[in-house]
Write a protein that holds these residues in place. Structure first.
Motif, mmCIF file in Angstrom:
data_model
loop_
_atom_site.group_PDB
_atom_site.id
_atom_site.type_symbol
_atom_site.label_atom_id
_atom_site.label_comp_id
_atom_site.label_asym_id
_atom_site.label_seq_id
_atom_site.Cartn_x
_atom_site.Cartn_y
_atom_site.Cartn_z
ATOM 1 N N LEU A 525 1.270 -13.369 8.700
ATOM 2 C CA LEU A 525 1.953 -12.173 8.214
ATOM 3 C C LEU A 525 0.958 -11.057 7.919
ATOM 4 O O LEU A 525 1.187 -9.893 8.288
ATOM 5 C CB LEU A 525 2.760 -12.502 6.957
ATOM 6 C CG LEU A 525 3.473 -11.318 6.293
ATOM 7 C CD1 LEU A 525 4.511 -10.720 7.235
ATOM 8 C CD2 LEU A 525 4.115 -11.736 4.981
ATOM 9 N N LEU A 526 -0.155 -11.375 7.270
ATOM 10 C CA LEU A 526 -1.135 -10.344 6.924
ATOM 11 C C LEU A 526 -1.740 -9.724 8.180
ATOM 12 O O LEU A 526 -1.949 -8.502 8.235
ATOM 13 C CB LEU A 526 -2.232 -10.952 6.042
ATOM 14 C CG LEU A 526 -3.152 -9.962 5.333
ATOM 15 C CD1 LEU A 526 -2.353 -9.082 4.384
ATOM 16 C CD2 LEU A 526 -4.244 -10.706 4.562
ATOM 17 N N ASP A 527 -2.005 -10.550 9.196
ATOM 18 C CA ASP A 527 -2.558 -10.018 10.447
ATOM 19 C C ASP A 527 -1.580 -9.045 11.104
ATOM 20 O O ASP A 527 -1.992 -7.986 11.606
ATOM 21 C CB ASP A 527 -2.875 -11.170 11.401
ATOM 22 C CG ASP A 527 -4.068 -11.993 10.927
ATOM 23 O OD1 ASP A 527 -4.836 -11.474 10.088
ATOM 24 O OD2 ASP A 527 -4.207 -13.147 11.378
ATOM 25 N N ARG A 676 8.030 4.306 1.843
ATOM 26 C CA ARG A 676 9.412 3.820 1.847
ATOM 27 C C ARG A 676 9.802 3.275 3.221
ATOM 28 O O ARG A 676 10.526 2.286 3.328
ATOM 29 C CB ARG A 676 10.364 4.930 1.418
ATOM 30 C CG ARG A 676 10.252 5.312 -0.048
ATOM 31 C CD ARG A 676 11.124 6.496 -0.383
ATOM 32 N NE ARG A 676 10.685 7.694 0.341
ATOM 33 C CZ ARG A 676 11.252 8.881 0.214
ATOM 34 N NH1 ARG A 676 12.290 9.043 -0.572
ATOM 35 N NH2 ARG A 676 10.786 9.927 0.895
ATOM 36 N N THR A 677 9.344 3.941 4.273
ATOM 37 C CA THR A 677 9.668 3.467 5.622
ATOM 38 C C THR A 677 8.941 2.174 5.955
ATOM 39 O O THR A 677 9.358 1.443 6.850
ATOM 40 C CB THR A 677 9.306 4.543 6.655
ATOM 41 O OG1 THR A 677 7.891 4.799 6.586
ATOM 42 C CG2 THR A 677 10.053 5.838 6.364
ATOM 43 N N LEU A 678 7.864 1.909 5.220
ATOM 44 C CA LEU A 678 7.075 0.714 5.480
ATOM 45 C C LEU A 678 7.780 -0.561 5.014
ATOM 46 O O LEU A 678 7.522 -1.648 5.547
ATOM 47 C CB LEU A 678 5.718 0.850 4.801
ATOM 48 C CG LEU A 678 4.601 -0.101 5.228
ATOM 49 C CD1 LEU A 678 4.313 0.046 6.713
ATOM 50 C CD2 LEU A 678 3.335 0.200 4.425
ATOM 51 N N LEU A 679 8.680 -0.440 4.030
ATOM 52 C CA LEU A 679 9.339 -1.627 3.484
ATOM 53 C C LEU A 679 10.164 -2.351 4.542
ATOM 54 O O LEU A 679 10.127 -3.586 4.649
ATOM 55 C CB LEU A 679 10.220 -1.231 2.300
ATOM 56 C CG LEU A 679 9.476 -0.745 1.055
ATOM 57 C CD1 LEU A 679 10.457 -0.207 0.020
ATOM 58 C CD2 LEU A 679 8.639 -1.876 0.452
ATOM 59 N N ASP A 680 10.916 -1.592 5.345
ATOM 60 C CA ASP A 680 11.719 -2.221 6.402
ATOM 61 C C ASP A 680 10.831 -2.867 7.451
ATOM 62 O O ASP A 680 11.158 -3.937 7.995
ATOM 63 C CB ASP A 680 12.630 -1.183 7.058
ATOM 64 C CG ASP A 680 13.722 -0.705 6.117
ATOM 65 O OD1 ASP A 680 14.076 -1.460 5.181
ATOM 66 O OD2 ASP A 680 14.215 0.429 6.306
ATOM 67 N N GLU A 681 9.715 -2.239 7.741
ATOM 68 C CA GLU A 681 8.802 -2.807 8.738
ATOM 69 C C GLU A 681 8.187 -4.110 8.232
ATOM 70 O O GLU A 681 8.016 -5.058 9.007
ATOM 71 C CB GLU A 681 7.713 -1.791 9.075
ATOM 72 C CG GLU A 681 8.245 -0.515 9.725
ATOM 73 C CD GLU A 681 7.134 0.460 10.063
ATOM 74 O OE1 GLU A 681 5.970 0.031 10.091
ATOM 75 O OE2 GLU A 681 7.438 1.644 10.294
ATOM 76 N N ILE A 682 7.862 -4.170 6.940
ATOM 77 C CA ILE A 682 7.312 -5.413 6.379
ATOM 78 C C ILE A 682 8.353 -6.525 6.462
ATOM 79 O O ILE A 682 8.045 -7.666 6.847
ATOM 80 C CB ILE A 682 6.859 -5.190 4.926
ATOM 81 C CG1 ILE A 682 5.697 -4.199 4.865
ATOM 82 C CG2 ILE A 682 6.460 -6.513 4.280
ATOM 83 C CD1 ILE A 682 5.301 -3.810 3.459
ATOM 84 N N ARG A 684 10.757 -6.788 8.559
ATOM 85 C CA ARG A 684 10.907 -7.165 9.965
ATOM 86 C C ARG A 684 9.782 -8.109 10.394
ATOM 87 O O ARG A 684 10.019 -9.091 11.119
ATOM 88 C CB ARG A 684 10.921 -5.911 10.832
ATOM 89 C CG ARG A 684 11.221 -6.170 12.286
ATOM 90 C CD ARG A 684 11.624 -4.907 13.032
ATOM 91 N NE ARG A 684 10.675 -3.814 12.827
ATOM 92 C CZ ARG A 684 10.957 -2.721 12.123
ATOM 93 N NH1 ARG A 684 12.142 -2.579 11.549
ATOM 94 N NH2 ARG A 684 10.047 -1.763 11.982
ATOM 95 N N GLU A 685 8.560 -7.835 9.919
ATOM 96 C CA GLU A 685 7.440 -8.719 10.259
ATOM 97 C C GLU A 685 7.615 -10.088 9.613
ATOM 98 O O GLU A 685 7.265 -11.116 10.208
ATOM 99 C CB GLU A 685 6.127 -8.087 9.827
ATOM 100 C CG GLU A 685 5.769 -6.807 10.554
ATOM 101 C CD GLU A 685 5.655 -7.009 12.061
ATOM 102 O OE1 GLU A 685 5.171 -8.080 12.486
ATOM 103 O OE2 GLU A 685 6.072 -6.101 12.806
ATOM 104 N N VAL A 686 8.156 -10.128 8.388
ATOM 105 C CA VAL A 686 8.426 -11.413 7.733
ATOM 106 C C VAL A 686 9.396 -12.234 8.567
ATOM 107 O O VAL A 686 9.205 -13.440 8.781
ATOM 108 C CB VAL A 686 8.990 -11.188 6.311
ATOM 109 C CG1 VAL A 686 9.492 -12.498 5.718
ATOM 110 C CG2 VAL A 686 7.927 -10.590 5.401
ATOM 111 N N THR A 687 10.448 -11.605 9.067
ATOM 112 C CA THR A 687 11.450 -12.310 9.877
ATOM 113 C C THR A 687 10.854 -12.796 11.188
ATOM 114 O O THR A 687 11.204 -13.890 11.667
ATOM 115 C CB THR A 687 12.643 -11.377 10.142
ATOM 116 O OG1 THR A 687 13.159 -10.912 8.897
ATOM 117 C CG2 THR A 687 13.741 -12.100 10.898
#
Length: 841
Positions: A525-527, A676-682, A684-687
């Protein structure tokens, strides 16, 4: 020169008023009609003043009712959907050696089981976990966060909660030897997430990777026994270990205090007898435990949504707010009383006529009180609407990171409270005009050609203006202090950057993952997050400063038993945390990946305060530090700048950072753009990394800072609004009273000017009258503000409670407002034409 009558129509109108007064004097029914007419069919100026009174009172009543909605929701309303609430109790452990909130605590499971099995004065003792548990609901190939509450198997039966579908939890479900993986759904979850499926009983939900069988659906409205909790489902206490994929140590440990205990008294018992038995059981537990721990008594409280030991703090806070808005209402009342007194002076001839025609003092007083009560009733009705809007606005002050849900309905208690203060308000501001009207001397007034409102006739109105100004000084001083404190709090250096950072919390252990799989998840996830557009750095931490979590220990220069120990807080972080959070590294270096991944705990980074305490005047980098309960020492590899860790107003605190983390972590991500826009991207990466994982508490750093700023913001906004209302009401009240005095003294002013008085003399006379009252009110209010502002000291940041600049600004500001309020009527008086004024009646 006698005043000139205007025309025959005026005489006819006067005669009509006399006839009406005669009828009103001899008929109660007609008197009531005349009262309504006097309120509804008065002159335009009187209608405007009545409307001003209603608006001012509606704001004052509505603000108080809004605060009362919280008093009602937190302290008065019983748990919803529960029967026999008068028989319900809660039990808390109390350490007699401790004081304040620290002396109270919940139960551990072994002690709860002992009380449950030996208590005879209650039908049963139930228990539940006071902290909402987050669960990952795995469905449709993805994860979704739900909130669970673990309860004893007898909770539903003792509360007489009847599910709308299926059955409730039972004692057999909560068997510690063989707990059943069953759940009862909340009504909103069943309705919104499962579309009110009538066949839901018997189906399974995958929670944290484990299958749980649905056995029932709770009735609508039931959310549990603690304020702010709104669980999606309830599960047996003893299944918690399987749910959390942990060893069931909490059910055998006497050092794990986590259970809130409640009970239901028998019909033959009262709280006093239950308390006596609980004290005996506490003694037995103490002796059975071999006196390993300090004695903890068991204290019984009536069951309420706010736990008994903490009700006093909620009551103190809401009581303080009620006191503040009661001052606003007091100003509104004095404003209304001043205007009605001024109008009563103009109605002196009417009251005298009524008295001459036979109306007694009681009837005149009653008429005036009915008029004031009618205005108060209109204000109370409008106040309900003001309360509804204000209470919703107050809820917006709650930080989003506080996971509680408050129910603050406008129920019968709020309506009853509003009605009571409306009636009291009507009596308070209407009593003085009513008594003045009842004391009218008919013969003297009817003989007078004109009525004036000179100083001798306006002492009461003057006193009301003084009281209004004094209360305004107190409120405005407090408001100004709190607003300046809020500005200071926003400018305080927290020790880390408060912009362009997004954060969210994860816990793969909820899915039962092994340590190796957890490390793999976080590494992948961090990568991926670091490769997102605009991201400059990212790292992990167990929790951030200025939050609700805290870890502490003691440290020294080495591990010797005779060494002086320093209490410190510590934070677990990964490499890159200081860069991501913008925490300056003053000496040394950051952690390396090898130190983070290594099994041996060897490195530590400390802050300036800890460095100065352990090695004053020396370079701590390369020194070794000993932690409590660790045999080996740690190498200090870096020193970072001090920050704020618990509150924004705290003094410098000793803190260290460790390169290790538990499965639950918060990822912090710094970017160059809008976080704020970064939260959705994070998310999405978690999923992408793990479709079954779900992130919680996603927020920007600005949203996170709403929690430490909450006390300053809440008090600042509340007192700021109250101070603004006080200033407006006081200015309107002062203007209205002076203007009405000028209108009543128009004939007198005409005489003065006809005898040679200059226009400047007239202005000086009117200005002196208003400013003299303002000066007295300012003096009294200043002394009151000096004493009352000390109560605000705990919530002020970077400013003293009796800050001279603030006090001077308040006095100067109100003086200017008083000048403006007096100038306009004085200018009107200065421009009076003597020839017109001499014919004025």
């Amino acid at each position: 020169m006698p005043p000139v009558r205007q025309d025959a129509n005026s005489a006819t109108s006067q005669g009509s008023r006399n006839v009406s007064a005669s009828n009103a004097a001899f008929s109660p029914l007609q008197n009531g009609g005349a009262t309504c007419a006097s309120v509804c069919e008065c002159s335009p100026s009187a209608q405007i003043s009545s409307a001003a009174v209603v608006v001012a009172l509606a704001l004052g009543i509505g603000m108080n009712s809004a605060v009362f909605t919280f008093v009602n929701g937190l302290l008065l309303r019983p748990p919803q959907g529960v029967s026999d609430t008068g028989k319900l109790i809660e039990i808390w452990l109390h350490d007699p050696k401790s004081s304040g909130v620290q002396g109270w605590g919940p139960f551990n499971y072994p002690d709860y089981a002992y009380y449950r099995d030996h208590a005879k004065s209650v039908q049963g003792l139930m228990a539940f976990d006071g902290d909402p548990e987050e669960a990952i609901w795995n469905h449709q190939g993805s994860g979704e966060i739900l909130h669970a509450q673990f309860v004893s198997g007898n909770l539903f039966s003792l509360l007489r909660i009847n599910p709308v579908l299926g059955r409730a939890l039972s004692v057999d479900d909560d068997n510690i030897a063989n707990p059943r993986q069953v759940i009862v759904l909340s009504y909103p979850f069943w309705k919104q997430k499962l579309n009110s499926d009538p066949n839901v009983v018997g189906k399974t939900l995958i929670m944290n990777g484990t299958a749980f069988t649905i056995i029932g659906v709770a009735p609508a409205g039931f959310t549990g026994l603690m304020v702010g909790m709104d669980p999606d489902f309830w599960a047996p206490l003893t299944v918690m270990a399987r749910f959390r994929h942990e060893v069931a140590e909490r059910f055998t440990s006497r050092n794990s205090y986590w259970l809130i205990v409640a009970g239901k008294m028998r019909s033959t018992a009262d709280r006093k007898s239950v308390q006596a038995e609980m004290h005996v059981l506490a003694q037995q537990v103490y002796h059975n435990n071999g006196s390993k721990n300090d004695f903890q008594d068991a204290i019984v409280y009536p069951l309420t949504l706010v736990p008994g030991p903490f009700r006093v703090y909620v009551a103190a806070f809401t009581g303080g707010l009620l006191a503040v808005f009661a001052l606003v209402l007091l100003i509104a009342c004095t404003n209304a009383a001043s205007l009605l007194l001024a109008r009563a002076t103009g109605r002196g001839r009417e009251m005298a006529t009524r008295a001459a025609l036979g109306a007694g003092r009681a009837r005149l007083v009653r008429q005036m009180l009915i008029e004031s009560l009618m205005l108060a009733t209109l204000a109370g009705a409008a106040g309900i609407a003001v309360a509804w809007v204000t209470s919703r606005m107050l809820m917006m002050l709650k930080p989003a990171s506080i996971p509680i849900t408050l129910s603050i309905p406008i129920d019968w208690r709020v309506v009853l409270f509003t009605t009571a203060i409306s009636i009291a308000t009507g009596v308070v501001f209407g009593l003085a005009p009513a008594l003045r009207a009842g004391a009218v001397r008919a013969a003297r007034i009817l003989k007078e050609e004109t009525q004036t409102a000179g100083p001798k006739k306006s002492r009461l109105r003057s006193a009301l203006v003084v009281a209004q100004m004094a209360a305004c000084v107190v409120l405005l001083a407090g408001a100004t202090l709190c607003v300046r404190s809020l500005l200071n709090a926003n400018a305080i250096d927290a020790g880390f950057d408060t912009h362009h950072i997004a954060l969210t919390t994860l816990d793969p252990s909820n899915l039962g993952y092994s340590p190796a799989k957890i490390d793999e998840f976080y590494t992948r996830l961090l990568d991926r997050v670091r490769q997102l557009p605009g991201v400059t750095s990212a790292s992990y931490t167990a929790f951030l400063p200025l939050g609700t979590s805290r870890s502490g220990t003691t440290v020294g220069k080495d591990s010797g038993p005779n060494q002086d120990k320093t209490e410190v807080d510590f934070y677990r972080v990964s490499p890159g945390f200081f860069q991501t959070m913008g925490i300056p590294l003053l000496r040394g270096r950051d952690f390396t990946q090898k130190e983070f991944n290594g099994d041996k705990a060897d490195a530590v980074v400390i802050n300036q305060t800890l460095a100065n305490r352990l090695w004053p005047g020396e370079d701590p980098v390369g020194r070794r530090l000993a932690m409590h309960d660790e045999k080996s020492t740690r190498l200090v590899v870096g020193v970072v700048k001090d920050g704020k860790y618990h509150t924004l107003g705290e003094p410098p605190a000793a803190v260290m950072f460790l390169p290790s983390l538990h499965p639950q972590r918060t990822i912090v991500v710094r970017s160059t753009g809008d976080s704020r826009t970064l939260l959705d991207e994070i998310q999405r990466e978690v999923t992408i990394v793990d479709p079954l994982m779900a992130a919680t508490d996603g927020q920007t750093i600005e949203q996170y800072m709403a929690l430490p700023l909450f006390p300053a913001r809440a008090v600042g906004w509340l007192l700021g609004v109250s101070g603004l209302l006080a200033v407006v009401m006081t200015a309107i009240g002062l203007f209205g009273v002076i203007a009405y005095m000028v209108s009543q003294r128009t004939h007198e002013i005409g005489v003065r000017m006809a005898l040679g008085a200059r226009r400047s003399d007239v202005m000086k006379m009117v200005m002196n009258q208003g400013l003299r009252l303002s000066a007295i009110g300012l003096g009294i209010g200043f002394m009151g503000a000096f004493a009352a502002s000390r109560l605000l000291a705990p919530v002020l940041y970077g400013i003293g409670a009796n800050d001279p600049v603030t006090m001077a600004a308040v006095v100067i500001g109100l003086t200017l407002i008083a000048l403006a309020a007096c100038y306009l009527p004085a200018r009107k008086a200065m421009n009076i034409d003597p020839s017109v004024a001499l014919r004025y009646e």
